[in-house]
Design a protein around this motif. Structure first.
Motif, PDB file in Angstrom:
ATOM      1  N   GLY A  71      -7.566 -42.069 -16.049  1.00 31.53           N
ATOM      2  CA  GLY A  71      -6.753 -43.237 -15.722  1.00 31.53           C
ATOM      3  C   GLY A  71      -6.386 -44.101 -16.909  1.00 31.53           C
TER       4      GLY A  71
ATOM      5  N   ILE B  20      -6.135 -50.366 -12.321  1.00 32.15           N
ATOM      6  CA  ILE B  20      -7.072 -51.024 -11.406  1.00 32.15           C
ATOM      7  C   ILE B  20      -8.436 -50.345 -11.487  1.00 32.15           C
ATOM      8  CG2 ILE B  20      -7.463 -51.723  -8.998  1.00 32.15           C
ATOM      9  CD1 ILE B  20      -4.278 -50.884  -8.794  1.00 32.15           C
TER      10      ILE B  20
ATOM     11  N   ASP C 222     -15.250 -51.032 -11.417  1.00 34.89           N
ATOM     12  CA  ASP C 222     -16.452 -51.257 -12.236  1.00 34.89           C
ATOM     13  C   ASP C 222     -16.051 -51.508 -13.690  1.00 34.89           C
ATOM     14  OD1 ASP C 222     -18.225 -50.912 -10.091  1.00 34.89           O
ATOM     15  OD2 ASP C 222     -18.219 -48.742 -10.347  1.00 34.89           O
TER      16      ASP C 222
ATOM     17  N   GLY D  11     -21.821 -40.917 -18.253  1.00 32.88           N
ATOM     18  CA  GLY D  11     -21.625 -39.476 -18.376  1.00 32.88           C
ATOM     19  C   GLY D  11     -21.709 -38.990 -19.801  1.00 32.88           C
ATOM     20  N   CYS D  12     -20.582 -38.484 -20.285  1.00 35.87           N
ATOM     21  CA  CYS D  12     -20.502 -37.854 -21.611  1.00 35.87           C
ATOM     22  C   CYS D  12     -21.177 -38.682 -22.703  1.00 35.87           C
ATOM     23  CB  CYS D  12     -19.050 -37.673 -22.059  1.00 35.87           C
ATOM     24  SG  CYS D  12     -17.857 -37.393 -20.752  1.00 35.87           S
TER      25      CYS D  12
ATOM     26  N   SER E 267     -25.059 -39.613 -22.340  1.00 35.75           N
ATOM     27  CA  SER E 267     -25.883 -38.395 -22.407  1.00 35.75           C
ATOM     28  C   SER E 267     -25.896 -37.855 -23.828  1.00 35.75           C
ATOM     29  CB  SER E 267     -25.418 -37.352 -21.391  1.00 35.75           C
ATOM     30  OG  SER E 267     -24.107 -36.911 -21.643  1.00 35.75           O
ATOM     31  N   LYS E 268     -24.736 -37.850 -24.485  1.00 33.91           N
ATOM     32  CA  LYS E 268     -24.714 -37.311 -25.848  1.00 33.91           C
ATOM     33  C   LYS E 268     -25.456 -38.220 -26.827  1.00 33.91           C
ATOM     34  CE  LYS E 268     -23.291 -34.602 -23.761  1.00 33.91           C
ATOM     35  NZ  LYS E 268     -22.782 -34.352 -22.393  1.00 33.91           N
TER      36      LYS E 268
ATOM     37  N   THR F 282      -9.638 -41.618  -9.481  1.00 34.18           N
ATOM     38  CA  THR F 282     -10.879 -42.276  -9.063  1.00 34.18           C
ATOM     39  C   THR F 282     -12.139 -41.451  -9.332  1.00 34.18           C
ATOM     40  OG1 THR F 282     -10.268 -41.525  -6.841  1.00 34.18           O
ATOM     41  CG2 THR F 282      -9.880 -43.832  -7.359  1.00 34.18           C
TER      42      THR F 282
ATOM     43  N   SER G 290     -15.349 -38.916  -9.802  1.00 33.86           N
ATOM     44  CA  SER G 290     -16.323 -38.254  -8.936  1.00 33.86           C
ATOM     45  C   SER G 290     -17.658 -38.974  -8.972  1.00 33.86           C
ATOM     46  CB  SER G 290     -16.506 -36.805  -9.398  1.00 33.86           C
ATOM     47  OG  SER G 290     -17.008 -36.792 -10.723  1.00 33.86           O
TER      48      SER G 290
ATOM     49  N   SER H 224     -27.990 -38.509 -12.120  1.00 32.77           N
ATOM     50  CA  SER H 224     -27.863 -38.526 -13.586  1.00 32.77           C
ATOM     51  C   SER H 224     -27.743 -39.948 -14.118  1.00 32.77           C
ATOM     52  CB  SER H 224     -26.671 -37.680 -14.030  1.00 32.77           C
ATOM     53  OG  SER H 224     -25.466 -38.142 -13.442  1.00 32.77           O
TER      54      SER H 224
ATOM     55  N   GLY I 172      -7.666 -35.654 -13.258  1.00 34.93           N
ATOM     56  CA  GLY I 172      -9.108 -35.712 -13.526  1.00 34.93           C
ATOM     57  C   GLY I 172      -9.938 -35.085 -12.413  1.00 34.93           C
ATOM     58  N   ASP I 173     -11.108 -35.649 -12.190  1.00 30.96           N
ATOM     59  CA  ASP I 173     -12.076 -35.047 -11.273  1.00 30.96           C
ATOM     60  C   ASP I 173     -11.599 -35.015  -9.812  1.00 30.96           C
ATOM     61  OD1 ASP I 173     -13.666 -34.746 -13.478  1.00 30.96           O
ATOM     62  OD2 ASP I 173     -15.339 -35.973 -12.748  1.00 30.96           O
TER      63      ASP I 173
HETATM   64  P1  FAD Z   1     -14.138 -41.042 -13.832  1.00 31.12           P
HETATM   65  O1  FAD Z   1     -14.544 -41.020 -15.233  1.00 31.12           O
HETATM   66  O2  FAD Z   1     -15.169 -40.769 -12.793  1.00 31.12           O
HETATM   67  O3  FAD Z   1     -13.499 -42.471 -13.575  1.00 31.12           O
HETATM   68  C1  FAD Z   1     -13.054 -42.875 -12.317  1.00 31.12           C
HETATM   69  C2  FAD Z   1     -13.025 -44.385 -12.258  1.00 31.12           C
HETATM   70  O4  FAD Z   1     -12.395 -44.786 -11.043  1.00 31.12           O
HETATM   71  C3  FAD Z   1     -14.408 -45.023 -12.250  1.00 31.12           C
HETATM   72  O5  FAD Z   1     -14.499 -45.987 -13.270  1.00 31.12           O
HETATM   73  C4  FAD Z   1     -14.506 -45.663 -10.874  1.00 31.12           C
HETATM   74  O6  FAD Z   1     -15.258 -46.873 -10.886  1.00 31.12           O
HETATM   75  C5  FAD Z   1     -13.057 -45.939 -10.550  1.00 31.12           C
HETATM   76  N1  FAD Z   1     -12.771 -46.036  -9.117  1.00 31.12           N
HETATM   77  C6  FAD Z   1     -13.165 -45.186  -8.139  1.00 31.12           C
HETATM   78  N2  FAD Z   1     -12.687 -45.606  -6.950  1.00 31.12           N
HETATM   79  C7  FAD Z   1     -11.984 -46.731  -7.180  1.00 31.12           C
HETATM   80  C8  FAD Z   1     -11.262 -47.626  -6.341  1.00 31.12           C
HETATM   81  N3  FAD Z   1     -11.159 -47.430  -5.020  1.00 31.12           N
HETATM   82  N4  FAD Z   1     -10.658 -48.690  -6.921  1.00 31.12           N
HETATM   83  C9  FAD Z   1     -10.746 -48.912  -8.258  1.00 31.12           C
HETATM   84  N5  FAD Z   1     -11.429 -48.095  -9.090  1.00 31.12           N
HETATM   85  C10 FAD Z   1     -12.031 -47.025  -8.554  1.00 31.12           C
HETATM   86  N6  FAD Z   1     -17.316 -34.237 -19.370  1.00 31.12           N
HETATM   87  C11 FAD Z   1     -17.006 -33.732 -20.580  1.00 31.12           C
HETATM   88  O7  FAD Z   1     -15.850 -33.366 -20.809  1.00 31.12           O
HETATM   89  N7  FAD Z   1     -17.949 -33.621 -21.568  1.00 31.12           N
HETATM   90  C12 FAD Z   1     -19.231 -33.995 -21.372  1.00 31.12           C
HETATM   91  O8  FAD Z   1     -20.056 -33.882 -22.272  1.00 31.12           O
HETATM   92  C13 FAD Z   1     -19.590 -34.538 -20.115  1.00 31.12           C
HETATM   93  N8  FAD Z   1     -20.852 -34.942 -19.872  1.00 31.12           N
HETATM   94  C14 FAD Z   1     -21.166 -35.492 -18.681  1.00 31.12           C
HETATM   95  C15 FAD Z   1     -22.465 -35.911 -18.464  1.00 31.12           C
HETATM   96  C16 FAD Z   1     -22.831 -36.491 -17.267  1.00 31.12           C
HETATM   97  C17 FAD Z   1     -24.257 -36.952 -17.054  1.00 31.12           C
HETATM   98  C18 FAD Z   1     -21.837 -36.668 -16.246  1.00 31.12           C
HETATM   99  C19 FAD Z   1     -22.188 -37.322 -14.940  1.00 31.12           C
HETATM  100  C20 FAD Z   1     -20.545 -36.254 -16.446  1.00 31.12           C
HETATM  101  C21 FAD Z   1     -20.185 -35.655 -17.661  1.00 31.12           C
HETATM  102  N9  FAD Z   1     -18.886 -35.191 -17.909  1.00 31.12           N
HETATM  103  C22 FAD Z   1     -18.580 -34.648 -19.120  1.00 31.12           C
HETATM  104  C23 FAD Z   1     -17.833 -35.248 -16.865  1.00 31.12           C
HETATM  105  C24 FAD Z   1     -16.883 -36.423 -17.105  1.00 31.12           C
HETATM  106  O9  FAD Z   1     -17.623 -37.610 -17.130  1.00 31.12           O
HETATM  107  C25 FAD Z   1     -15.820 -36.464 -16.020  1.00 31.12           C
HETATM  108  O10 FAD Z   1     -15.166 -35.215 -15.926  1.00 31.12           O
HETATM  109  C26 FAD Z   1     -14.776 -37.528 -16.316  1.00 31.12           C
HETATM  110  O11 FAD Z   1     -15.357 -38.803 -16.423  1.00 31.12           O
HETATM  111  C27 FAD Z   1     -13.688 -37.544 -15.238  1.00 31.12           C
HETATM  112  O12 FAD Z   1     -12.759 -38.524 -15.542  1.00 31.12           O
HETATM  113  P2  FAD Z   1     -11.893 -39.239 -14.424  1.00 31.12           P
HETATM  114  O13 FAD Z   1     -10.992 -40.190 -15.153  1.00 31.12           O
HETATM  115  O14 FAD Z   1     -11.296 -38.243 -13.534  1.00 31.12           O
HETATM  116  O15 FAD Z   1     -12.919 -40.046 -13.506  1.00 31.12           O
END
Ligand code: FAD
Length: 470
Positions: A18, A35, A38, A48-49, A52-53, A146, A148, A166, A315-316
């Motif tokens: 996002g 928007i 958190d 997450g990434c 942990s790293k 949003t 996972s 985690s 994303g996720d």
């Molecule tokens: P997210 O990063 O999950 O962000 C989504 C955001 O949306 C969050 O901030 C959430 O609060 C917000 N949100 C949700 N619902 C709403 C709503 N209704 N209104 C407003 N806001 C909302 N990936 C790697 O590539 N390398 C790594 O080394 C790696 N290590 C990881 C280690 C751990 C322990 C974990 C848990 C994950 C790791 N990942 C890693 C995976 C990576 O974190 C995710 O793939 C990535 O964050 C996905 O990005 P995203 O933007 O789709 O969603």
């Protein structure tokens, strides 16, 4: 009260998908509202990434100093977990405030609150805290980003103290004496490895018959063997059923194999890492005419657009690997599409890394996948035991493997297990993306002595003229 505002693009969720989409769209002159309920940075930066790293690195600094007797280093390492966690939190804060500055500098309008759809062109955003009200945001186009959350399995609720997800594990200020890890995927394996290095007695119970589903056997073997050397015990074919408190302030975790036979494992805590599910249930998707597929994700086309015109998913929450860099690339693509530029996703060269000891990194096709797709692959391999650089760092397990098309020499993919695999894969990602050949890599002079010479050697090996391996 309810305030109504309008925006050209609304981006819901400020993770690596996002916030990148929002910045790129704003750069292209789109009036953009981001928007987030958190912290900016999402899972990746906050839980997450990055954290942990940071903990993996800090643990390795101590562990390496503590295990370098052979090199004449006799250290007495003391770990202050509270301080380590503070340092990690500082890294996270620095990065999340950097994201905020970047968003603002690019003119992204940030709204703090929880969004849900209130129509095909409308979001309702509830601001946190009592009496802070809500606002309605009308949008022309919208990106759902949003992310996972950890999957919860029956019998292991995360709000019960000894059961950790985690996020909770990464915030622990004391190393548990012992831990049952449910799930041998990459998150389970990365964190099991550092806990074992910190002296925790780790047992991994996994439902499948091996760790790290999706990776090749010879790649996994290196990581599993090293984890076993670190004292991690593995039990495969075991489904976790539940847990009970034991007399000694610990717990007993019960598992069941496919014949229904139960086993029990004692530990101080349980860490459940069985995968992550998209966050879509809180978005009131119906109101926008959106519906998740059977995997609980929003289907998209090659531009990231869902079945509803003008609503994108990245994303996720979208199909494909749950990785931060995949989310970010999709974010850039949808921003360009929203701005009216010709852009589309290309998933040929999405790298993946596992930050275990040693690391695993892959890109593109494996040999088996190349064969399935009708190629006659040329495969080259270079073991790090033949690398001068790997020997100088006392870290020489693993190998580089390159898979190319035997006819044209085009690089189709690569698998690396070994030191710095996550960095080394970049060159091979570029090779796949630009259609480089084995000859291109072999003809490129690589710095000596570096691990990257292993990439060149693997290409030479595939061409039948390796110097340092037979
Ligand atoms: P997210 O990063 O999950 O962000 C989504 C955001 O949306 C969050 O901030 C959430 O609060 C917000 N949100 C949700 N619902 C709403 C709503 N209704 N209104 C407003 N806001 C909302 N990936 C790697 O590539 N390398 C790594 O080394 C790696 N290590 C990881 C280690 C751990 C322990 C974990 C848990 C994950 C790791 N990942 C890693 C995976 C990576 O974190 C995710 O793939 C990535 O964050 C996905 O990005 P995203 O933007 O789709 O969603």
């Amino acid at each position: 009260g309810d305030v109504a505002t309008g925006t050209e693009l609304a981006v819901v969720g400020a993770g690596p998908g996002g916030y990148v989409a929002a910045i790129r769209a704003a750069q292209l002159g789109v009036d953009t509202t981001l928007i987030e309920k958190d912290e900016l940075g999402g899972t990746c930066l906050n839980v997450g990434c990055i954290p942990s790293k940071a903990l993996i690195h800090a643990t390795n600094v101590g562990y390496e100093a503590d295990t370098a007797e052979e090199m004449g280093i006799h250290a007495d390492v003391k770990v202050d977990m509270e301080q380590m966690v503070d340092w990690k939190d500082g890294v996270v804060d620095q990065l999340t405030s950097g994201v905020e500055k970047l968003c603002k500098a690019n003119g992204v309008n940030i709204v703090h609150g929880r969004a849900e759809f209130a129509g095909e062109n409308r979001l309702r955003v509830a601001h946190g805290g009592e009496g802070q009200g809500s606002e309605t945001i009308e949008f022309e186009q919208c990106v759902v980003a949003t992310g996972s959350r950890p999957i919860e399995i029956p019998g292991f609720a995360y709000d019960d103290d000894p059961v950790l997800d985690s996020t909770q594990l990464l915030a622990l200020e004391q190393v548990p004496r012992s831990l049952v890890v449910v799930g041998g995927g990459y998150i389970g394996m990365e964190l099991s490895t550092i806990l074992a290095k910190m002296g925790c007695d780790v047992t991994v119970v996994e439902m499948m018959d091996d760790i790290l589903p999706g990776y090749e056997e010879d790649v996994k073997r290196v990581v599993r063997k090293r984890a076993e050397e670190l004292g991690v015990d593995f039990y495969f074919g075991q489904a976790a059923k539940g847990w009970e408190r034991a007399d000694d302030a610990g717990i007993v975790v019960t598992t069941e194999n496919e014949d229904g036979e139960e086993s029990t494992f004692d530990a101080e805590k349980a860490f459940v890492a069985v995968g992550r599910q998209p966050v879509l249930d809180t978005l009131n998707l119906d109101a926008a005419g959106l519906e998740p597929n059977e995997q609980g994700r929003l289907e998209t086309d090659h531009t990231g657009e869902t079945n509803v015109d003008g609503i994108f998913a990245i994303g996720d929450v979208a199909p494909g690997p749950q990785l931060a860099h995949k989310a970010s690339k999709e974010g850039q693509v949808v921003a360009e599409v929203v701005a009216g530029e010709p852009a589309a996703m290309d998933y040929q060269a999405v790298p993946a890394a596992v930050f275990t000891d040693p690391e695993i990194a892959t890109v593109g096709l494996t040999q088996a996948e190349a064969e399935e797709e009708g190629f006659t692959p040329a495969v080259g391999k270079f073991p790090f035991s033949a690398s001068g650089r790997a020997l100088t760092t006392n870290d020489h397990e693993g190998f580089v493997r390159i898979v190319a098309d035997g006819d044209s020499g085009f690089i189709l993919g690569a698998q690396i297990v070994g030191p710095e695999a996550s960095e080394l894969i970049a060159e091979l990602g570029l090779a796949v993306e630009m259609g480089a050949t084995l000859e291109d890599i072999a003809a490129t002079i690589h710095t000596h002595p570096t691990l990257s010479e292993g990439v060149m050697e693997a290409a030479e090996h595939a061409l039948g003229h390796a110097i340092h391996t037979l």
